[in-house]
Design a protein around this motif. Structure first.
Motif, short mmCIF file in Angstrom:
data_model
loop_
_atom_site.label_atom_id
_atom_site.label_comp_id
_atom_site.label_asym_id
_atom_site.label_seq_id
_atom_site.Cartn_x
_atom_site.Cartn_y
_atom_site.Cartn_z
N UNK A 188 1.00 -1.00 0.25
CA UNK A 188 -0.26 0.20 -0.12
C UNK A 188 0.76 1.13 0.00
N UNK A 189 1.81 1.56 0.45
CA UNK A 189 2.92 2.38 0.42
C UNK A 189 3.58 2.77 -0.36
N UNK A 190 3.83 1.26 -1.56
CA UNK A 190 4.26 2.16 -2.52
C UNK A 190 3.29 1.83 -3.79
N UNK A 191 2.31 1.11 -4.34
CA UNK A 191 1.50 1.10 -4.93
C UNK A 191 0.05 2.21 -4.54
N UNK A 192 -0.24 2.59 -3.90
CA UNK A 192 -1.30 3.99 -4.06
C UNK A 192 -1.07 5.28 -3.94
N UNK A 193 -2.05 6.22 -4.39
CA UNK A 193 -2.02 7.08 -4.55
C UNK A 193 -1.56 7.46 -3.09
N UNK A 194 -2.40 7.10 -1.71
CA UNK A 194 -2.26 7.54 -0.18
C UNK A 194 -0.95 6.98 -0.21
N UNK A 195 -0.69 6.16 -0.56
CA UNK A 195 0.17 5.76 0.70
C UNK A 195 2.40 6.83 -0.18
N UNK A 196 2.07 6.85 -1.85
CA UNK A 196 2.86 7.61 -1.92
C UNK A 196 3.17 9.01 -1.52
N UNK A 197 1.92 9.11 -1.15
CA UNK A 197 2.15 11.39 -0.52
C UNK A 197 2.49 10.74 0.74
N UNK A 198 2.63 9.57 1.20
CA UNK A 198 3.06 10.48 2.47
C UNK A 198 4.95 9.55 2.52
N UNK A 199 5.22 9.13 1.38
CA UNK A 199 6.77 8.96 1.33
C UNK A 199 6.98 10.93 0.89
N UNK A 200 7.46 11.44 -0.52
CA UNK A 200 8.07 13.04 -0.32
C UNK A 200 7.41 13.35 -0.97
N UNK A 201 6.28 12.86 -1.69
CA UNK A 201 5.46 13.64 -2.33
C UNK A 201 4.74 14.28 -2.19
N UNK A 202 3.37 15.42 -2.51
CA UNK A 202 1.91 15.21 -1.65
C UNK A 202 1.14 14.97 -2.79
N UNK A 203 1.64 15.44 -4.20
CA UNK A 203 0.73 15.34 -5.02
C UNK A 203 1.46 14.71 -6.39
N UNK A 204 0.22 14.05 -5.88
CA UNK A 204 0.33 12.24 -6.56
C UNK A 204 -0.97 12.25 -7.22
N UNK A 205 -0.85 11.99 -8.76
CA UNK A 205 -1.86 11.99 -9.82
C UNK A 205 -2.04 10.78 -10.18
#
Length: 46
Positions: free
Chosen positions: A22-39
């Motif tokens: 979930x942390x690497x394969x979903x928009x919500x998860x990716x937003x928690x890394x180093x970018x808040x703007x995932x589309x």
């Protein structure tokens, strides 16, 4: 022909596999890394 390069990393993580996914394969998860703007919808391109 252009030369290709690759970088490989290995990380040891103490976590449930579904949480890592979930942390690497979903928009919500990716937003928690180093970018808040995932589309995108995750469908990828061919």
């Amino acid at each position: 022909m252009a030369e290709r390069h690759s970088i490989d990393h290995e990380l040891a993580v103490k976590a449930v596999a579904s949480s890592v996914h979930d942390a690497i394969a979903t928009r919500h998860g990716l937003r928690g890394w180093n970018t808040s703007q995932v589309i995108g919808d995750g469908a990828g391109r061919s």
